[in-house]
Structures are given as C-alpha cells and as structure tokens.
Design a protein around this motif. Structure first.
Motif, PDB file in Angstrom:
ATOM      1  N   GLN A  39       0.797  -1.429   0.213  1.00  0.00           N
ATOM      2  CA  GLN A  39       0.081  -0.125  -0.094  1.00  0.00           C
ATOM      3  C   GLN A  39       0.840   1.137  -0.176  1.00  0.00           C
ATOM      4  N   PHE A  62       2.229   1.805  -3.602  1.00  0.00           N
ATOM      5  CA  PHE A  62       1.213   2.193  -4.183  1.00  0.00           C
ATOM      6  C   PHE A  62       0.690   3.917  -4.235  1.00  0.00           C
ATOM      7  N   TRP A  63       0.856   4.048  -3.059  1.00  0.00           N
ATOM      8  CA  TRP A  63       0.257   5.705  -2.867  1.00  0.00           C
ATOM      9  C   TRP A  63       1.718   6.469  -2.990  1.00  0.00           C
ATOM     10  N   ASP A  68       3.912   5.832  -5.296  1.00  0.00           N
ATOM     11  CA  ASP A  68       3.720   5.867  -6.871  1.00  0.00           C
ATOM     12  C   ASP A  68       2.689   6.910  -7.354  1.00  0.00           C
ATOM     13  N   TYR A  69       1.531   6.833  -6.751  1.00  0.00           N
ATOM     14  CA  TYR A  69       0.583   8.032  -7.165  1.00  0.00           C
ATOM     15  C   TYR A  69       0.992   9.254  -6.854  1.00  0.00           C
TER      16      TYR A  69
END
Length: 216
Positions: free
Chosen positions: A96, A99-100, A102-103
């Motif tokens: 997670q 992911f964030w 990378d966002y």
C-alpha cells in the motif's frame, strides 16, 4: 551497521525528489557529502552516474550509484536498517505504501507544473484535477497522524516535499490548499515539526520565485 563512508548525494536544491532523499538520510542519521548540480550544465559525475535519465537525485554509496528518488529512499531504508524503518513490516502495508508513493510520483509534479504552465480553461481543468488529488490523499490519510498511522514513513517522505509548492499553487492558480484539503495542511505542519523535514524543504517563496521567472 552499514558503512556511512563514501555517501554522496547529487541534487538540485529545489527538487522535491531530491528532498525526499535528504529527509530519508536525515531520518537514518546518515552523514553524506552534498553536491549541488547546475541542471543547465550537468556535471560529468552526474552524467556518468545516471547515464540513462541524466537526472538528479543520484545517491553514490561506496562507489555504487542508485537512481530515482523512491528507489533511493527504499535503498536507504534497507541499508541503514538499524534505525527506525520507513517502510512497514507487514507485506500488505508495504504494498500500500508503494502504491500511494507511486501515485504521488505520477500525479503531483505534473499536476502542479500544469497549474503554473497553463492559463484560462486549461488551468481551471488542471486546478480541478489537483483538488481531486489532494482530497483523495486527504481521505487516504484519514484521522491518522501520518500516512503510515502514528509512524512517519515512506508515503510521508514521498509527498511532503511537494508542500513547498502549495504557495505557488495559490499565487499562480488561486488554489488555496488549506481551503480544499485542510487535513493535508495539518499533516504537512506535523511533518515540518520533524528536523529531517524542516531542514530539507525549500522555502515556498523561493520555489515561487524560480517558477515565476520561468513562467512569467
């Protein structure tokens, strides 16, 4: 304990990506040599160290080079593992966090630069997108102190350097971040209480100055 000898950071002072690395190194208590780059006339060391992208930041450790800011932060976290970790221990939480981060990587820089590059209806569209991004991040943060809960970590390191650009958002696009995402501003203030963050972040007015010179 990993060696701190031969640690060099190639960077440019205004880069949020380089600031991530400065924060991570400070959190781990790593001593390093800082080399400021002139991006209009890149050094031979930078071109040799990052021949693929030719960009900062670059971390050099014992003669080995590591490129791309999120990769560098993870490297620092793993090499100097004797200090408090930046990544969660749980595999799902690590996924997670990646992911964030990378966002943030894919959205914040380009989204912010569109606010000061564009005008009129195009700028309004970019402003709407930025508000949506900030509010999504605020939702993800929730009532937590940091994005990792009560622990300052990977996503915080990834995002907090971009807060120095919020003043430019307001000056160039009339976007007041505190009005649309007060939780993000409160989080940013908590992060800035950390010495690692306070020392790494650029002055918001200096960021606006260089942006306004390039995009008058």
């Amino acid at each position: 304990m990993a060696s701190q000898k031969g640690v060099i950071l190639l960077n440019f002072w205004a880069s949020p990506f380089g600031q991530r690395v400065c924060i991570a190194l400070a959190e781990k208590g790593v001593e390093y040599e800082y080399k400021e780059e002139d991006l209009s006339s890149k050094s031979e060391l930078l071109l040799k160290s990052n021949p693929v992208h030719k960009k900062i930041p670059v971390l050099i450790h014992d003669g080995k080079t590591v490129c791309e800011s999120l990769t560098i932060v993870q490297y620092i976290d793993e090499v100097w593992s004797d200090k408090a970790p930046l990544m969660p221990s749980d595999p799902y939480q690590r996924a997670q966090a990646r992911f964030w981060a990378d966002y943030v990587d894919k959205k914040m820089y380009d989204g912010g630069s569109r606010l000061w590059k564009l005008k009129g209806e195009e700028q309004e569209a970019a402003k709407k997108e930025m508000i949506e991004m900030l509010q999504l991040l605020q939702t993800q943060l929730g009532d937590n102190k940091y994005f990792g809960g009560n622990t300052f970590g990977f996503v915080d390191v990834a995002l907090v350097p971009f807060t120095s650009g919020f003043y430019t958002f307001e000056m160039c696009a009339n976007l007041n971040v505190e009005a649309v995402a007060p939780g993000i501003i409160a989080w940013a203030k908590r992060c800035q209480e950390r010495e690692s963050v306070a020392k790494a972040l650029s002055d918001p007015k200096n960021i606006y100055e260089i942006v306004s010179m390039e995009y008058p």
